[in-house]
Scaffold this motif. Structure first.
Motif, PDB file in Angstrom:
ATOM      1  N   SER A  49       0.848  -1.190   0.000  1.00 23.18           N
ATOM      2  CA  SER A  49       0.000   0.000   0.000  1.00 23.18           C
ATOM      3  C   SER A  49       0.887   1.245   0.000  1.00 23.18           C
ATOM      4  O   SER A  49       2.072   1.183   0.324  1.00 23.18           O
ATOM      5  CB  SER A  49      -0.928   0.003   1.210  1.00 23.18           C
ATOM      6  OG  SER A  49      -0.165   0.010   2.394  1.00 23.18           O
ATOM      7  N   LEU A  50       0.272   2.356  -0.350  1.00 24.46           N
ATOM      8  CA  LEU A  50       0.993   3.619  -0.426  1.00 24.46           C
ATOM      9  C   LEU A  50       1.241   4.167   0.976  1.00 24.46           C
ATOM     10  O   LEU A  50       0.291   4.374   1.736  1.00 24.46           O
ATOM     11  CB  LEU A  50       0.173   4.627  -1.238  1.00 24.46           C
ATOM     12  CG  LEU A  50       0.809   5.985  -1.474  1.00 24.46           C
ATOM     13  CD1 LEU A  50       2.030   5.856  -2.377  1.00 24.46           C
ATOM     14  CD2 LEU A  50      -0.210   6.925  -2.120  1.00 24.46           C
ATOM     15  N   MET A  66      12.413   8.055  -7.119  1.00 27.32           N
ATOM     16  CA  MET A  66      11.476   7.482  -6.154  1.00 27.32           C
ATOM     17  C   MET A  66      10.763   8.577  -5.364  1.00 27.32           C
ATOM     18  O   MET A  66       9.562   8.481  -5.090  1.00 27.32           O
ATOM     19  CB  MET A  66      12.182   6.520  -5.202  1.00 27.32           C
ATOM     20  CG  MET A  66      12.706   5.252  -5.856  1.00 27.32           C
ATOM     21  SD  MET A  66      11.412   4.222  -6.590  1.00 27.32           S
ATOM     22  CE  MET A  66      11.605   4.589  -8.327  1.00 27.32           C
ATOM     23  N   SER A  67      11.479   9.640  -5.009  1.00 24.93           N
ATOM     24  CA  SER A  67      10.868  10.758  -4.277  1.00 24.93           C
ATOM     25  C   SER A  67       9.736  11.381  -5.078  1.00 24.93           C
ATOM     26  O   SER A  67       8.628  11.582  -4.570  1.00 24.93           O
ATOM     27  CB  SER A  67      11.915  11.840  -3.978  1.00 24.93           C
ATOM     28  OG  SER A  67      12.884  11.363  -3.108  1.00 24.93           O
ATOM     29  N   GLN A  68      10.025  11.686  -6.315  1.00 25.06           N
ATOM     30  CA  GLN A  68       9.022  12.340  -7.143  1.00 25.06           C
ATOM     31  C   GLN A  68       7.853  11.407  -7.440  1.00 25.06           C
ATOM     32  O   GLN A  68       6.685  11.820  -7.389  1.00 25.06           O
ATOM     33  CB  GLN A  68       9.652  12.844  -8.439  1.00 25.06           C
ATOM     34  CG  GLN A  68       8.770  13.811  -9.182  1.00 25.06           C
ATOM     35  CD  GLN A  68       9.538  14.605 -10.213  1.00 25.06           C
ATOM     36  OE1 GLN A  68      10.531  14.153 -10.757  1.00 25.06           O
ATOM     37  NE2 GLN A  68       9.071  15.809 -10.483  1.00 25.06           N
ATOM     38  N   ALA A  69       8.147  10.142  -7.694  1.00 23.12           N
ATOM     39  CA  ALA A  69       7.076   9.187  -7.994  1.00 23.12           C
ATOM     40  C   ALA A  69       6.129   9.034  -6.810  1.00 23.12           C
ATOM     41  O   ALA A  69       4.901   9.100  -6.977  1.00 23.12           O
ATOM     42  CB  ALA A  69       7.680   7.835  -8.375  1.00 23.12           C
ATOM     43  N   ARG A  72       4.033  12.145  -6.274  1.00 24.07           N
ATOM     44  CA  ARG A  72       2.953  12.224  -7.256  1.00 24.07           C
ATOM     45  C   ARG A  72       1.828  11.246  -6.950  1.00 24.07           C
ATOM     46  O   ARG A  72       0.669  11.498  -7.293  1.00 24.07           O
ATOM     47  CB  ARG A  72       3.496  11.971  -8.665  1.00 24.07           C
ATOM     48  CG  ARG A  72       4.296  13.123  -9.211  1.00 24.07           C
ATOM     49  CD  ARG A  72       4.851  12.828 -10.579  1.00 24.07           C
ATOM     50  NE  ARG A  72       5.517  13.999 -11.139  1.00 24.07           N
ATOM     51  CZ  ARG A  72       6.120  14.005 -12.312  1.00 24.07           C
ATOM     52  NH1 ARG A  72       6.151  12.906 -13.051  1.00 24.07           N
ATOM     53  NH2 ARG A  72       6.703  15.105 -12.743  1.00 24.07           N
ATOM     54  N   LEU A  73       2.168  10.132  -6.296  1.00 23.59           N
ATOM     55  CA  LEU A  73       1.143   9.156  -5.917  1.00 23.59           C
ATOM     56  C   LEU A  73       0.392   9.562  -4.659  1.00 23.59           C
ATOM     57  O   LEU A  73      -0.622   8.959  -4.318  1.00 23.59           O
ATOM     58  CB  LEU A  73       1.787   7.774  -5.723  1.00 23.59           C
ATOM     59  CG  LEU A  73       2.259   7.084  -6.996  1.00 23.59           C
ATOM     60  CD1 LEU A  73       3.084   5.851  -6.658  1.00 23.59           C
ATOM     61  CD2 LEU A  73       1.070   6.729  -7.892  1.00 23.59           C
ATOM     62  N   ARG A 103      10.004  20.055  -6.290  1.00 28.37           N
ATOM     63  CA  ARG A 103       9.320  20.933  -5.328  1.00 28.37           C
ATOM     64  C   ARG A 103       7.873  21.168  -5.744  1.00 28.37           C
ATOM     65  O   ARG A 103       6.972  21.159  -4.906  1.00 28.37           O
ATOM     66  CB  ARG A 103      10.065  22.264  -5.214  1.00 28.37           C
ATOM     67  CG  ARG A 103      11.269  22.202  -4.327  1.00 28.37           C
ATOM     68  CD  ARG A 103      11.803  23.597  -3.999  1.00 28.37           C
ATOM     69  NE  ARG A 103      12.884  23.494  -3.057  1.00 28.37           N
ATOM     70  CZ  ARG A 103      14.159  23.771  -3.320  1.00 28.37           C
ATOM     71  NH1 ARG A 103      14.501  24.211  -4.506  1.00 28.37           N
ATOM     72  NH2 ARG A 103      15.082  23.632  -2.398  1.00 28.37           N
ATOM     73  N   ALA A 104       7.651  21.370  -7.047  1.00 29.92           N
ATOM     74  CA  ALA A 104       6.291  21.590  -7.545  1.00 29.92           C
ATOM     75  C   ALA A 104       5.408  20.371  -7.299  1.00 29.92           C
ATOM     76  O   ALA A 104       4.200  20.505  -7.107  1.00 29.92           O
ATOM     77  CB  ALA A 104       6.327  21.928  -9.037  1.00 29.92           C
TER      78      ALA A 104
END
Length: 162
Positions: A49-50, A66-69, A72-73, A103-104
């Motif tokens: 799970s997330l 991995m941070s950005q993914a 975004r999830l 950052r966005a």
């Protein structure tokens, strides 16, 4: 000879060769890290799970991706990096573009910090880190990912003849 390699009893001749054995996750030498249940770039995909929150150590290509993914999830992500930019081996202008995109997307970038130790507190993991030369801070997290380095992988018994 310097232009021959033997693998599993078979000799291969070459003019030039690259031996690309791949890599495996190597945990950074952070006190307390081995005592907590952390994820690597290989084990991160076994999550069922997330996670609500996520802490990632190292803003190289894997840590940044991995941070950005996960941001975004929908996870709250903090990314720790010792240098003053993400993707520290890349051109600073290119890294700045990636940094602004992260950052966005909501990634909390903790740049210029060194994780001093990691502690397990019940179900939470707390990282104690240094921000420049300032005092130590603590951030609780339910999941931690330590993937800042890869170590060479070689299990085939390949060797070069010299």
């Amino acid at each position: 000879s310097p232009n021959r390699i033997e693998v599993d009893g078979r000799k291969l001749d070459f003019r030039r060769a690259v031996i690309a054995t791949g890599g495996r996750a190597a945990a950074p030498p952070i006190p307390g890290l081995s005592a907590v249940n952390y994820l690597t770039n290989a084990s991160i995909f076994s999550l069922a799970s997330l996670p609500e929150s996520f802490r990632i150590i190292g803003a190289g290509p894997i840590g940044s991706e991995m941070s950005q993914a996960f941001a975004r999830l929908g996870s709250r992500v903090s990314l720790f990096e010792m240098t003053d930019q993400v993707l520290p081996r890349e051109d600073p202008d290119a890294a700045a573009v990636v940094q602004e995109s992260m950052r966005a997307d909501g990634v909390n970038l903790l740049l210029g910090v060194k994780v001093a130790k990691v502690e397990q507190r019940g179900r939470e993991i707390a990282e104690c880190f240094w921000l420049g030369c300032a005092e130590a801070y603590r951030l609780p997290s339910t999941i931690s990912d330590a993937n800042s380095t890869l170590s060479p992988k070689s299990e085939s018994g390949a060797r070069t003849n010299s």
